[in-house]
Scaffold this motif. Structure first.
Motif, PDB file in Angstrom:
ATOM      1  N   ASN A 217       0.748  -1.153   0.013  1.00  0.00           N
ATOM      2  CA  ASN A 217       0.012  -0.070   0.125  1.00  0.00           C
ATOM      3  C   ASN A 217       0.931   1.350   0.048  1.00  0.00           C
ATOM      4  OD1 ASN A 217      -2.444  -1.363  -0.094  1.00  0.00           O
ATOM      5  ND2 ASN A 217      -2.322  -1.437   2.230  1.00  0.00           N
ATOM      6  N   ARG A 218       1.937   1.196   0.795  1.00  0.00           N
ATOM      7  CA  ARG A 218       2.753   2.378   0.720  1.00  0.00           C
ATOM      8  C   ARG A 218       3.570   2.705  -0.463  1.00  0.00           C
ATOM      9  NH1 ARG A 218       6.863   1.183   4.967  1.00  0.00           N
ATOM     10  NH2 ARG A 218       7.697   3.279   4.531  1.00  0.00           N
ATOM     11  N   ALA A 219       3.852   1.530  -1.245  1.00  0.00           N
ATOM     12  CA  ALA A 219       4.587   1.678  -2.485  1.00  0.00           C
ATOM     13  C   ALA A 219       3.662   1.966  -3.491  1.00  0.00           C
ATOM     14  CB  ALA A 219       5.071   0.214  -3.107  1.00  0.00           C
ATOM     15  N   THR A 220       2.440   1.726  -3.461  1.00  0.00           N
ATOM     16  CA  THR A 220       1.518   2.215  -4.523  1.00  0.00           C
ATOM     17  C   THR A 220       1.078   3.662  -4.182  1.00  0.00           C
ATOM     18  OG1 THR A 220       0.448  -0.174  -4.624  1.00  0.00           O
ATOM     19  CG2 THR A 220      -0.984   1.830  -5.313  1.00  0.00           C
ATOM     20  N   GLU A 221       0.820   4.213  -2.950  1.00  0.00           N
ATOM     21  CA  GLU A 221       0.700   5.521  -2.575  1.00  0.00           C
ATOM     22  C   GLU A 221       1.801   6.267  -3.212  1.00  0.00           C
ATOM     23  OE1 GLU A 221      -0.047   5.406   1.388  1.00  0.00           O
ATOM     24  OE2 GLU A 221      -2.045   4.437   1.426  1.00  0.00           O
ATOM     25  N   THR A 222       3.063   5.932  -2.917  1.00  0.00           N
ATOM     26  CA  THR A 222       4.192   6.597  -3.146  1.00  0.00           C
ATOM     27  C   THR A 222       4.518   6.739  -4.750  1.00  0.00           C
ATOM     28  OG1 THR A 222       5.397   5.649  -1.309  1.00  0.00           O
ATOM     29  CG2 THR A 222       6.813   6.537  -3.163  1.00  0.00           C
ATOM     30  N   PHE A 223       4.017   5.842  -5.483  1.00  0.00           N
ATOM     31  CA  PHE A 223       4.066   5.870  -6.822  1.00  0.00           C
ATOM     32  C   PHE A 223       2.921   6.869  -7.517  1.00  0.00           C
ATOM     33  CE2 PHE A 223       6.481   1.993  -6.803  1.00  0.00           C
ATOM     34  CZ  PHE A 223       7.763   2.533  -7.498  1.00  0.00           C
ATOM     35  N   ILE A 224       1.764   6.749  -6.936  1.00  0.00           N
ATOM     36  CA  ILE A 224       0.665   7.648  -7.307  1.00  0.00           C
ATOM     37  C   ILE A 224       1.159   9.041  -7.053  1.00  0.00           C
ATOM     38  CG2 ILE A 224      -1.673   8.270  -6.819  1.00  0.00           C
ATOM     39  CD1 ILE A 224      -2.391   5.221  -6.307  1.00  0.00           C
ATOM     40  N   ARG A 225       1.492   9.304  -5.853  1.00  0.00           N
ATOM     41  CA  ARG A 225       1.883  10.755  -5.535  1.00  0.00           C
ATOM     42  C   ARG A 225       2.883  11.251  -6.691  1.00  0.00           C
ATOM     43  NH1 ARG A 225       3.633   9.584  -1.099  1.00  0.00           N
ATOM     44  NH2 ARG A 225       5.829   9.711  -1.314  1.00  0.00           N
ATOM     45  N   GLU A 226       4.116  10.446  -6.938  1.00  0.00           N
ATOM     46  CA  GLU A 226       5.039  10.733  -7.637  1.00  0.00           C
ATOM     47  C   GLU A 226       4.448  11.188  -9.060  1.00  0.00           C
ATOM     48  OE1 GLU A 226       7.914  11.959  -6.741  1.00  0.00           O
ATOM     49  OE2 GLU A 226       7.609  11.524  -4.763  1.00  0.00           O
ATOM     50  N   THR A 240      15.422  11.349  -7.736  1.00  0.00           N
ATOM     51  CA  THR A 240      15.471   9.860  -6.778  1.00  0.00           C
ATOM     52  C   THR A 240      15.068  10.287  -5.560  1.00  0.00           C
ATOM     53  OG1 THR A 240      17.782   9.830  -6.196  1.00  0.00           O
ATOM     54  CG2 THR A 240      17.074   8.788  -8.388  1.00  0.00           C
ATOM     55  N   PHE A 241      14.513   9.176  -4.551  1.00  0.00           N
ATOM     56  CA  PHE A 241      14.407   9.127  -3.262  1.00  0.00           C
ATOM     57  C   PHE A 241      14.359   8.105  -2.614  1.00  0.00           C
ATOM     58  CE2 PHE A 241      10.190   8.612  -5.297  1.00  0.00           C
ATOM     59  CZ  PHE A 241       9.677   7.635  -4.575  1.00  0.00           C
ATOM     60  N   ARG A 242      14.657   7.973  -1.290  1.00  0.00           N
ATOM     61  CA  ARG A 242      14.883   6.657  -0.674  1.00  0.00           C
ATOM     62  C   ARG A 242      13.734   6.408   0.381  1.00  0.00           C
ATOM     63  NH1 ARG A 242      20.198   4.795  -0.702  1.00  0.00           N
ATOM     64  NH2 ARG A 242      21.879   6.116  -1.580  1.00  0.00           N
ATOM     65  N   ILE A 243      13.355   5.103   0.450  1.00  0.00           N
ATOM     66  CA  ILE A 243      12.145   4.942   1.133  1.00  0.00           C
ATOM     67  C   ILE A 243      12.329   3.187   1.546  1.00  0.00           C
ATOM     68  CG2 ILE A 243      10.922   4.121  -0.498  1.00  0.00           C
ATOM     69  CD1 ILE A 243       8.323   5.369   0.786  1.00  0.00           C
ATOM     70  N   GLU A 244      12.005   2.853   2.770  1.00  0.00           N
ATOM     71  CA  GLU A 244      12.123   1.626   3.003  1.00  0.00           C
ATOM     72  C   GLU A 244      10.907   0.693   3.038  1.00  0.00           C
ATOM     73  OE1 GLU A 244      13.469   1.137   7.268  1.00  0.00           O
ATOM     74  OE2 GLU A 244      15.711   1.746   6.542  1.00  0.00           O
ATOM     75  N   TRP A 245      10.997  -0.481   2.518  1.00  0.00           N
ATOM     76  CA  TRP A 245       9.719  -1.501   2.244  1.00  0.00           C
ATOM     77  C   TRP A 245      10.058  -2.846   2.620  1.00  0.00           C
ATOM     78  CZ3 TRP A 245       9.386   0.886  -3.219  1.00  0.00           C
ATOM     79  CH2 TRP A 245       8.556   2.247  -3.143  1.00  0.00           C
ATOM     80  N   GLU A 260      16.187   2.846  -3.358  1.00  0.00           N
ATOM     81  CA  GLU A 260      16.447   4.272  -4.155  1.00  0.00           C
ATOM     82  C   GLU A 260      15.515   4.130  -5.407  1.00  0.00           C
ATOM     83  OE1 GLU A 260      19.753   7.051  -5.747  1.00  0.00           O
ATOM     84  OE2 GLU A 260      20.282   5.145  -4.679  1.00  0.00           O
ATOM     85  N   VAL A 261      14.425   5.028  -5.443  1.00  0.00           N
ATOM     86  CA  VAL A 261      13.516   4.934  -6.612  1.00  0.00           C
ATOM     87  C   VAL A 261      13.675   6.073  -7.455  1.00  0.00           C
ATOM     88  CG1 VAL A 261      10.863   4.915  -7.108  1.00  0.00           C
ATOM     89  CG2 VAL A 261      11.734   3.929  -4.824  1.00  0.00           C
TER      90      VAL A 261
END
Length: 261
Positions: A217-226, A240-245, A260-261
């Motif tokens: 869910n966090r990954a999906t929300e992150t991609f939608i936001r970007e 790029t940005f860093r995030i933990e999943w 690192e996305v």
């Protein structure tokens, strides 16, 4: 050029043409005509058919087979060989026109002007044709240059891609790419060392099989936001940005990774 062995006819014809502003070269024999033609390359030759050395037909034949003189407009003139058969023979030899004598000065000048118009039209057509050929040749050169440039670029990209792939396949970090639905399109061989999956196994997994629900869910929300930021414009496409999943290991246990996305 006027070619005639009769001095009076030669003088009168040359004088008439010069009075009309034409530049005129004179010749009284066939050999002299050929020699002067090779030297001066006239636009039009008024050629008497009956000459003391070689006749007008032979002069015409010799000039028409040479590359340097074959395009010169030749008009055979004769007061003796004026039958339909004689004129046909002259035209079949390569002459561009045939005038039967005698004729009035007005008629001769009208015929000359008509031939000059035709000559000028042929010059313009040939010039246009040459321009088209040059344009086609230049376009062909430009196209070949573009093809060569594309091939060089393609080779550089292939070499760069191979270097990148060699680098990716040797590091421990997992490098992967996904489509817009987060389906894996590429994953580096290190996936097997870190998560226990082969590259092919990972490619065929559904996204919900790769991550726990919370991380998904966090990954999906992150991609939608970007993506929304992308649509608004003004964003750096290379940011790029860093995030933990968390990701599932092949043994079923969740493992935290910094991305690192």
């Amino acid at each position: 050029m006027v070619v005639d062995d009769d001095p009076e006819i030669l003088y009168a014809t040359v004088r008439l043409l010069r009075q009309q502003g034409y530049e005129v070269i004179e010749a009284q024999t066939g050999h002299e005509a050929i020699k002067s033609t090779e030297k001066y390359t006239p636009d039009l030759i008024l050629l008497d058919n009956m000459l003391p050395d070689i006749d007008g037909l032979e002069v015409c034949r010799r000039l028409k087979i040479e590359k340097e003189t074959c395009d010169i407009f030749i008009c055979i003139m004769s007061g003796l060989k004026i039958s339909s058969q004689d004129q046909a023979e002259g035209l079949e030899t390569g002459a561009d026109d045939y005038i039967a004598r005698p004729n009035e000065n007005r008629e001769l000048l009208a015929r000359v002007r008509s031939m000059v118009r035709l000559i000028n039209s042929e010059y313009k057509l040939k010039k246009h044709q040459n321009q088209l050929e040059e344009l086609v040749q230049q376009r062909s050169i430009d196209l070949q240059n573009e093809i060569d440039k594309h091939k060089r670029t393609e080779l550089i990209l292939k070499e760069s891609e191979q270097k990148y792939r060699n680098l990716v396949e040797k590091i421990d970090d997992i490098i992967w790419s996904t489509d817009m639905d987060l389906r894996t399109t590429y994953v580096s061989p290190s996936i097997e060392k870190q998560l226990g999956y082969t590259q092919e196994e990972r490619k065929h997994q559904k996204v919900e099989e790769t991550m726990p629900p919370d991380s998904l869910n966090r990954a999906t929300e992150t991609f939608i936001r970007e993506l929304k930021k992308e649509h608004k414009g003004g964003m750096d496409p290379d940011r790029t940005f860093r995030i933990e999943w968390e990701y599932f290991h092949n043994d079923g246990t969740p493992v935290w990774f910094e991305n690192e996305v």
